[in-house]
Write a protein that holds these residues in place. Structure first.
Motif, mmCIF file in Angstrom:
data_model
loop_
_atom_site.group_PDB
_atom_site.id
_atom_site.type_symbol
_atom_site.label_atom_id
_atom_site.label_comp_id
_atom_site.label_asym_id
_atom_site.label_seq_id
_atom_site.Cartn_x
_atom_site.Cartn_y
_atom_site.Cartn_z
ATOM 1 N N ILE A 91 0.834 -1.205 0.000
ATOM 2 C CA ILE A 91 0.000 0.000 0.000
ATOM 3 C C ILE A 91 0.865 1.250 0.000
ATOM 4 O O ILE A 91 0.723 2.132 -0.851
ATOM 5 C CB ILE A 91 -0.953 0.009 1.205
ATOM 6 N N ALA A 92 1.794 1.331 0.946
ATOM 7 C CA ALA A 92 2.614 2.534 1.089
ATOM 8 C C ALA A 92 3.468 2.812 -0.138
ATOM 9 O O ALA A 92 3.781 3.971 -0.440
ATOM 10 C CB ALA A 92 3.506 2.418 2.331
ATOM 11 N N SER A 93 3.845 1.766 -0.872
ATOM 12 C CA SER A 93 4.707 1.956 -2.043
ATOM 13 C C SER A 93 4.064 2.869 -3.085
ATOM 14 O O SER A 93 4.757 3.636 -3.770
ATOM 15 C CB SER A 93 5.033 0.608 -2.677
ATOM 16 N N ASN A 94 2.738 2.808 -3.220
ATOM 17 C CA ASN A 94 2.057 3.653 -4.193
ATOM 18 C C ASN A 94 2.219 5.138 -3.884
ATOM 19 O O ASN A 94 2.131 5.984 -4.777
ATOM 20 C CB ASN A 94 0.566 3.305 -4.225
ATOM 21 N N LEU A 95 2.471 5.449 -2.617
ATOM 22 C CA LEU A 95 2.534 6.835 -2.191
ATOM 23 C C LEU A 95 3.872 7.487 -2.512
ATOM 24 O O LEU A 95 4.056 8.680 -2.262
ATOM 25 C CB LEU A 95 2.228 6.915 -0.697
ATOM 26 N N PHE A 96 4.808 6.727 -3.064
ATOM 27 C CA PHE A 96 6.032 7.346 -3.581
ATOM 28 C C PHE A 96 5.730 8.196 -4.807
ATOM 29 O O PHE A 96 6.584 8.940 -5.283
ATOM 30 C CB PHE A 96 7.076 6.274 -3.906
ATOM 31 N N GLY A 97 4.498 8.085 -5.298
ATOM 32 C CA GLY A 97 4.083 8.978 -6.373
ATOM 33 C C GLY A 97 3.824 10.388 -5.899
ATOM 34 O O GLY A 97 3.809 11.320 -6.714
ATOM 35 N N LEU A 135 6.470 0.907 -13.259
ATOM 36 C CA LEU A 135 6.944 -0.028 -12.247
ATOM 37 C C LEU A 135 5.792 -0.574 -11.410
ATOM 38 O O LEU A 135 5.715 -1.783 -11.138
ATOM 39 C CB LEU A 135 7.966 0.655 -11.350
ATOM 40 N N MET A 136 4.864 0.301 -11.012
ATOM 41 C CA MET A 136 3.755 -0.141 -10.167
ATOM 42 C C MET A 136 2.795 -1.054 -10.933
ATOM 43 O O MET A 136 2.327 -2.059 -10.395
ATOM 44 C CB MET A 136 3.009 1.059 -9.599
ATOM 45 N N VAL A 137 2.491 -0.719 -12.179
ATOM 46 C CA VAL A 137 1.609 -1.582 -12.964
ATOM 47 C C VAL A 137 2.273 -2.942 -13.180
ATOM 48 O O VAL A 137 1.614 -3.995 -13.099
ATOM 49 C CB VAL A 137 1.249 -0.926 -14.305
ATOM 50 N N SER A 138 3.567 -2.939 -13.432
ATOM 51 C CA SER A 138 4.300 -4.204 -13.587
ATOM 52 C C SER A 138 4.230 -5.023 -12.307
ATOM 53 O O SER A 138 4.057 -6.249 -12.352
ATOM 54 C CB SER A 138 5.764 -3.917 -13.944
ATOM 55 N N ARG A 139 4.337 -4.375 -11.168
ATOM 56 C CA ARG A 139 4.249 -5.087 -9.891
ATOM 57 C C ARG A 139 2.860 -5.673 -9.695
ATOM 58 O O ARG A 139 2.719 -6.813 -9.244
ATOM 59 C CB ARG A 139 4.601 -4.155 -8.732
ATOM 60 N N TRP A 140 1.833 -4.891 -10.011
ATOM 61 C CA TRP A 140 0.456 -5.361 -9.819
ATOM 62 C C TRP A 140 0.177 -6.645 -10.596
ATOM 63 O O TRP A 140 -0.517 -7.531 -10.111
ATOM 64 C CB TRP A 140 -0.543 -4.285 -10.248
ATOM 65 N N ILE A 141 0.690 -6.715 -11.824
ATOM 66 C CA ILE A 141 0.362 -7.870 -12.659
ATOM 67 C C ILE A 141 1.384 -9.001 -12.531
ATOM 68 O O ILE A 141 1.154 -10.093 -13.048
ATOM 69 C CB ILE A 141 0.232 -7.468 -14.146
ATOM 70 N N TRP A 154 -3.896 3.066 -4.245
ATOM 71 C CA TRP A 154 -3.534 2.515 -5.547
ATOM 72 C C TRP A 154 -3.827 3.498 -6.686
ATOM 73 O O TRP A 154 -3.277 3.359 -7.788
ATOM 74 C CB TRP A 154 -4.301 1.213 -5.796
ATOM 75 N N ILE A 155 -4.655 4.466 -6.430
ATOM 76 C CA ILE A 155 -5.001 5.449 -7.455
ATOM 77 C C ILE A 155 -3.849 6.425 -7.708
ATOM 78 O O ILE A 155 -3.752 7.028 -8.780
ATOM 79 C CB ILE A 155 -6.262 6.240 -7.029
ATOM 80 N N THR A 197 -12.824 0.234 -9.924
ATOM 81 C CA THR A 197 -13.700 -0.921 -9.751
ATOM 82 C C THR A 197 -13.178 -1.862 -8.670
ATOM 83 O O THR A 197 -13.936 -2.345 -7.817
ATOM 84 C CB THR A 197 -13.846 -1.681 -11.079
ATOM 85 N N LEU A 198 -11.867 -2.140 -8.693
ATOM 86 C CA LEU A 198 -11.271 -3.025 -7.696
ATOM 87 C C LEU A 198 -11.419 -2.446 -6.287
ATOM 88 O O LEU A 198 -11.753 -3.169 -5.337
ATOM 89 C CB LEU A 198 -9.786 -3.239 -8.012
ATOM 90 N N ILE A 199 -11.168 -1.154 -6.164
ATOM 91 C CA ILE A 199 -11.249 -0.520 -4.846
ATOM 92 C C ILE A 199 -12.686 -0.482 -4.350
ATOM 93 O O ILE A 199 -12.960 -0.751 -3.179
ATOM 94 C CB ILE A 199 -10.643 0.895 -4.910
ATOM 95 N N LEU A 200 -13.625 -0.176 -5.237
ATOM 96 C CA LEU A 200 -15.029 -0.168 -4.847
ATOM 97 C C LEU A 200 -15.470 -1.568 -4.421
ATOM 98 O O LEU A 200 -16.205 -1.726 -3.428
ATOM 99 C CB LEU A 200 -15.885 0.328 -6.017
ATOM 100 N N SER A 201 -15.008 -2.589 -5.139
ATOM 101 C CA SER A 201 -15.331 -3.959 -4.777
ATOM 102 C C SER A 201 -14.772 -4.303 -3.399
ATOM 103 O O SER A 201 -15.444 -4.929 -2.574
ATOM 104 C CB SER A 201 -14.767 -4.924 -5.820
#
Length: 335
Positions: A91-97, A135-141, A154-155, A197-201
């Protein structure tokens, strides 16, 4: 154009690092202040509000960025293991943005003072944001994710891509880099759809977010409010699609704004509350830009309400944070 954006607790190694507790998400405060300064600039054009208001908020944003950049550099130099652990967190990694988005927004404050410096800062931010999003999209998949990790944070990489076009017209690069504007806007808006969609789910079917993460829910407004500004900058004006993005931003904001009312009840003040600042500032800026296009009383009224809300909330966050710093509470407020 998070806010400080909250992050989940990160298990960090124990050593003698200085400022090891400092979260990268604190750069969200720079995003919120910069976004508010930009909104007040648009308000000056639309309503003739004093320009010094935007200038004062902009100076505060620049000061916050310099202080945070210096502090986080100390953390990185004296204890890089803490930074590495923060970046490894799902979670925290996304906040490096957030510092990269700050670099994309700050040129809007500097361009009238030094265009060359503004262009250099924007270029660093644009390259860094594109690499970070990849990098983040690559990590997600590539790495199996847990449903509980699908939080509004994640947004942030997506919002970062949408922020790339915002300063280009002011920097004088809108024509020469128009292809990049289209690329960044397209990538950001495309990935916003499945992530939303993923977050709402996750919000619907999993356990509620922890109290510390509740303010991050307003990040869900950002893809639509920032998307409106990015799309209009790229397309050169407001059209039907831009109007739809703005209307979506209003609806999502209306659904989530009740979270502001519940913050005092859900948890004591933390710097994570800054998560609400950038989405509110971006919504105010989008509302003002739409009001310039619409030229009617309803749109102007909505814009004024959004600007008043963003200004009131960010002013409160600023006062409370400065008071906490003066009392030596910043570490406790960041935990």
């Amino acid at each position: 154009m998070n806010t400080t954006v909250a992050s989940a607790p990160v298990a960090l190694p124990v050593d003698s690092a200085r400022l090891a507790w400092l979260p990268v998400a604190l750069f969200g405060s720079v995003m919120g202040l910069t976004g508010l300064a930009v909104a007040w600039r648009v308000a000056h054009t639309l309503f003739g509000t004093p320009l010094w208001l935007a200038g004062g908020i902009g100076v505060l944003a620049l000061l916050a960025f310099v202080l945070l950049a210096g502090a986080y550099a100390v953390k990185a130099v004296t204890g890089f293991a803490h930074v590495r652990a923060e970046f490894a967190h799902p979670i925290a990694s996304n906040l490096f943005g957030t510092p990269l988005i700050s670099l994309l927004l700050i040129p809007l404050l500097l361009v009238d003072l030094d265009q060359t410096l503004a262009r250099v800062i924007w270029s660093i931010g644009a390259v860094g944001m594109t690499v970070f999003a990849w990098l983040m999209v690559s990590r997600w998949i590539s790495v199996r994710q847990k449903p509980a990790h699908a939080t509004p944070a994640w947004i942030v990489p997506v919002v970062g891509m949408i922020d790339i076009p915002l300063a280009l017209p002011a920097l004088g690069w809108a024509d020469s880099l128009h292809g990049l504007m289209v690329f960044a806007t397209a990538v950001g808006l495309f990935f916003a759809i499945p992530l939303f969609t993923l977050i709402l789910s996750r919000l619907m079917f999993e356990e509620p977010l922890p109290d510390a993460l509740q303010p991050t829910l307003l990040i869900l407004v950002a893809p639509f409010s920032v998307g409106f500004s990015a799309y209009t900058a790229t397309a050169g004006g407001v059209d039907g699609f831009a109007t739809a993005l703005f209307m979506l931003a209003l609806f999502v904001l209306a659904v989530l704004v009740g979270r502001l009312r519940n913050l005092l009840q859900c948890c004591p003040f933390k710097v994570s509350w800054w998560a609400v600042s950038f989405p509110l500032a971006a919504s105010a800026s989008a509302g003002l830009k739409y009001a310039v296009f619409a030229h009617d009383a309803v749109a102007s009224g909505i814009a004024v309400a959004l600007l008043a809300l963003a200004t009131t909330v960010i002013a409160g966050l600023t006062v409370r944070t400065v008071w906490g710093v003066a009392r030596g509470e910043l570490r406790a407020l960041s935990s």
